[in-house]
Design a protein around this motif. Structure first.
Motif, PDB file in Angstrom:
ATOM      1  N   ASP A   9       0.866  -1.169   0.000  1.00 38.89           N
ATOM      2  CA  ASP A   9       0.000   0.000   0.000  1.00 38.89           C
ATOM      3  C   ASP A   9       0.905   1.222   0.000  1.00 38.89           C
ATOM      4  O   ASP A   9       1.489   1.576   1.012  1.00 38.89           O
ATOM      5  CB  ASP A   9      -0.904  -0.017   1.226  1.00 38.89           C
ATOM      6  N   LEU A  10       1.043   1.848  -1.137  1.00 37.45           N
ATOM      7  CA  LEU A  10       1.941   2.989  -1.280  1.00 37.45           C
ATOM      8  C   LEU A  10       1.165   4.302  -1.384  1.00 37.45           C
ATOM      9  O   LEU A  10       1.630   5.265  -1.978  1.00 37.45           O
ATOM     10  CB  LEU A  10       2.830   2.797  -2.508  1.00 37.45           C
ATOM     11  N   GLU A  11      -0.012   4.338  -0.792  1.00 35.78           N
ATOM     12  CA  GLU A  11      -0.875   5.509  -0.898  1.00 35.78           C
ATOM     13  C   GLU A  11      -0.183   6.788  -0.439  1.00 35.78           C
ATOM     14  O   GLU A  11      -0.325   7.833  -1.047  1.00 35.78           O
ATOM     15  CB  GLU A  11      -2.138   5.286  -0.075  1.00 35.78           C
ATOM     16  N   ARG A  12       0.545   6.730   0.651  1.00 38.22           N
ATOM     17  CA  ARG A  12       1.185   7.924   1.200  1.00 38.22           C
ATOM     18  C   ARG A  12       2.694   7.953   0.954  1.00 38.22           C
ATOM     19  O   ARG A  12       3.418   8.681   1.615  1.00 38.22           O
ATOM     20  CB  ARG A  12       0.893   8.037   2.683  1.00 38.22           C
ATOM     21  N   CYS A  13       3.148   7.195   0.008  1.00 38.02           N
ATOM     22  CA  CYS A  13       4.576   7.135  -0.308  1.00 38.02           C
ATOM     23  C   CYS A  13       4.861   8.029  -1.514  1.00 38.02           C
ATOM     24  O   CYS A  13       4.146   7.985  -2.506  1.00 38.02           O
ATOM     25  CB  CYS A  13       4.960   5.696  -0.606  1.00 38.02           C
ATOM     26  N   ASP A  21       6.661  13.392   3.276  1.00 38.56           N
ATOM     27  CA  ASP A  21       6.135  12.220   3.992  1.00 38.56           C
ATOM     28  C   ASP A  21       5.769  12.578   5.433  1.00 38.56           C
ATOM     29  O   ASP A  21       4.757  12.125   5.952  1.00 38.56           O
ATOM     30  CB  ASP A  21       7.152  11.074   4.007  1.00 38.56           C
ATOM     31  N   SER A  24       2.282  14.517   6.508  1.00 35.33           N
ATOM     32  CA  SER A  24       1.020  13.796   6.694  1.00 35.33           C
ATOM     33  C   SER A  24       0.826  13.409   8.158  1.00 35.33           C
ATOM     34  O   SER A  24      -0.301  13.335   8.642  1.00 35.33           O
ATOM     35  CB  SER A  24       0.953  12.563   5.796  1.00 35.33           C
ATOM     36  N   ARG A  67      -4.800  17.823  -0.286  1.00 36.85           N
ATOM     37  CA  ARG A  67      -4.691  16.509  -0.927  1.00 36.85           C
ATOM     38  C   ARG A  67      -5.676  15.584  -0.308  1.00 36.85           C
ATOM     39  O   ARG A  67      -6.331  14.784  -0.820  1.00 36.85           O
ATOM     40  CB  ARG A  67      -3.267  15.981  -0.771  1.00 36.85           C
TER      41      ARG A  67
END
Length: 67
Positions: A9-13, A21, A24, A67
């Motif tokens: 899960d790279l949603e916030r990467c 980073d 968030s 975002r």
């Protein structure tokens, strides 16, 4: 026999400055109340960096909320 697929899960990467980073996490106590201010301070102590002290952190904060 091939290995099973691995999902990430790279949603916030993102690729870029680490501040993007970290912002968030920084908006959680102020923007959304997902963590307490005390929990955020503990995070900064262990991470040894507080993105909110940087010049331009307000712009990062607003961008992350948008975002």
């Amino acid at each position: 026999m091939s290995a099973p697929p691995v999902l990430f899960d790279l949603e916030r990467c993102v690729v870029g400055p680490p501040e993007w980073d970290l912002v968030s996490t920084a908006i959680k106590p102020t923007g959304f109340n997902w963590v307490t201010a005390e929990e955020y301070r503990a995070f900064c102590k262990h991470y040894r960096h507080d993105v909110t002290t940087l010049w331009g952190s307000r712009t990062l904060h607003l961008s992350a909320e948008l975002r």
